[in-house]
Design an enzyme around this catalytic site. Structure first.
Site, PDB file in Angstrom:
ATOM      1  N   HIS A 109       2.175   1.862 -12.364  1.00  0.00           N
ATOM      2  CA  HIS A 109       1.494   2.712 -13.346  1.00  0.00           C
ATOM      3  C   HIS A 109       2.459   3.191 -14.429  1.00  0.00           C
ATOM      4  CE1 HIS A 109      -1.688   2.648 -10.433  1.00  0.00           C
ATOM      5  NE2 HIS A 109      -0.975   3.290  -9.537  1.00  0.00           N
ATOM      6  N   HIS A 128      -6.053   1.154  -9.833  1.00  0.00           N
ATOM      7  CA  HIS A 128      -5.608   0.051  -8.976  1.00  0.00           C
ATOM      8  C   HIS A 128      -6.605  -1.090  -9.047  1.00  0.00           C
ATOM      9  CE1 HIS A 128      -4.408   3.950  -7.223  1.00  0.00           C
ATOM     10  NE2 HIS A 128      -3.226   3.372  -7.204  1.00  0.00           N
TER      11      HIS A 128
END
Lengths: 331, 331
Positions: B57, B219
């Site tokens: 991320h 995700h």
């Protein structure tokens, strides 16, 4: 083609409208002719710095408009040179009486249009100097270029010349500095995937699932070699070796090292490349004095990276460290 | 799978090594257990702020370590929670005697591991408060989450709480502030493409050439609806309407608006989305006081974006504007 756009022909204009709205404290956007200009331009007595080129390389150049960097940027359509009228309007908007420097990446269209614009400006009494950036060691001539292409060193030149202009250096001095930066900067890039130009709608080039393009241009122009995908370390070795071979970076040299993402490459991957680049510099005794890691001169959503090394002395480092306040660089 | 890596199992570690090398002025990286910590930690008398989560991320969270934001970040493997030993070691490294705040995104693994770590810390005499961020309005439960997922508001919470800790607010105050930020922040994302987790080697989800996933998780978890690709304005309308419906952003409210790229989306596209978001805010009388446009909480190379709106008063704006010095945010 999957893109967050409304219509290919409106994408550049709408993105600029978004920039204008987001960064009203830093810049203004003029349309027709289109250019992005510092909110506080012109700065009396300061050399104005203008760059520009095709869109699709964001944040370059509009993201570098602001105090300490560019006074104006002229965005063309995607991967298409802006036109002389944009450049002339930008030069007029930023001329504070000390003249204007055009920083031009070496692509045939850009060079020609900035040349025409410089003539128009001269006719209107605006003193203009132009410096061409041609730092890409990958290939000698290319699809849109006679000679070497202008790539990553442009970002560093814009920052360093912006700082010099900000502290009141003359047009001759800032232009000379820009030539020095270009002379001491070298870059090379690679691509894992192509990008898709919105108005075209299909990939600029075809590339296999296990291939990469070494020495790619920022418009997806062919590079040195199409080869099988290698590891990040092997890729970094190839790019860095070509750069090192091109300029005598001496043991003890200080450099600014940029690892630039082409637009679709995650930051983790850029840090993996930087890690290897630092090892290579260590092995040669080249000192990474400063670094810049991220998306600065991109090719839409292309996956890949480029490396730029700029040999700097203390004076260039001082100018690099000077305050900058733009959408994309800020310190 | 095309990535600039050497080996999937070494990618996180090598990227962290690159960060350590690039940002030695800001941070240190400890391995085994792995955490990234401010170079000048611990700060005596200052609340330490620790966050963490799966890698992939970036720049979140390690890119937010530095003065005015996080004291430490604990990166897990890609899309995998870090472990309690990392969190405990990070807490010990940053505890300056005023206690430690854990900022935890609401994913089952993260919540459980930060809870265990908090107990270990308490047993060792370190005062810890934990705040869970759960700002994603897309879905109530998800693949890895009971309740709402924690997404973009995390970035804003880390900045604002970091500023409060920097000016000497107590642990109770900083934790309360974090809860307030979470209570006033709402986000929603969408994806045009999947990402590929390096160790997996194939796309997390399949998506057609003309489809998009609205409400996607960071995700690649399924969102609200798989639908045909629409225009940037229509997509922005869907995301913003869902956010506006969830919290009573009043006429006259001030917001911090973030348009976040998922990793593979060009900056032009994010500005196109921001432009439309600003129009929608204008129409509702919601004032965009500050904005943040770029890649801040990504999903590897996923193409797509998310919008976060945080309702702020003058005090939160003051903390937002306070100096910050990290790899990814710097002013």
């Amino acid at each position: 083609m999957k893109k967050l756009i409304n219509a290919p022909e409106r994408a550049v204009e709408e993105a600029l409208a978004g920039m204008a709205r987001a960064h009203g404290d830093l810049l203004r956007v003029h349309f027709d002719p289109t250019f992005v200009v510092r909110a506080d331009a012109p700065q009396p007595g300061k050399v104005g710095i203008v760059s520009g080129g095709g869109s699709g390389h964001e944040p370059m150049h509009a993201g570098f408009v602001g105090a300490g960097m560019l006074d104006a940027a002229c965005p063309g359509a995607f991967f298409t040179s802006p036109t002389p009228d944009q450049m002339v309007a930008a030069a007029k908007a930023v001329d504070g009486g000390a003249g204007v420097l055009f920083i031009v990446k070496n692509y045939t269209g850009d060079v020609m249009n900035f040349e025409i614009a410089a003539e128009f400006c001269a006719a209107e009494g605006i003193q203009v100097e132009s410096v061409i950036v041609n730092d890409d060691v990958a290939v000698q001539n290319s699809l849109y270029t006679a000679g070497r292409r202008g790539v990553g060193t442009t970002v560093l030149a814009e920052k360093i010349c912006g700082a010099a202009a900000e502290e009141g250096q003359s047009l001759a001095q800032v232009a000379e500095l820009c030539r020095a930066v270009n002379g001491n900067g070298r870059s090379m890039g690679m691509a894992l995937t192509s990008c898709i130009v919105p108005a075209v709608g299909r990939p600029t080039f075809a590339i296999g699932e296990a291939e990469m393009e070494i020495g790619v241009g920022i418009h997806g122009e062919p590079g040195r070699e199409r080869m099988m995908l290698q590891s990040a370390d092997e890729i970094t070795d190839i790019l860095a070796a070509t750069i090192f071979d091109d300029l005598p970076f001496q043991r003890g040299s200080q450099v600014i090292a940029m690892v630039n993402g082409m637009g679709g490459t995650p930051l983790v991957e850029l840090y993996i490349v930087f890690r290897r680049l630092a090892e290579l510099c260590d092995a040669r005794g080249v000192i990474i004095a400063r670094n810049l890691i991220g998306n600065y001169i991109t090719s839409l959503e292309m996956a890949g990276c480029s490396i730029t090394l700029l040999d700097v002395g203390d004076e260039l480092l001082r100018l690099w460290d000077a305050p900058v306040r733009t959408a994309a660089l800020h310190w």
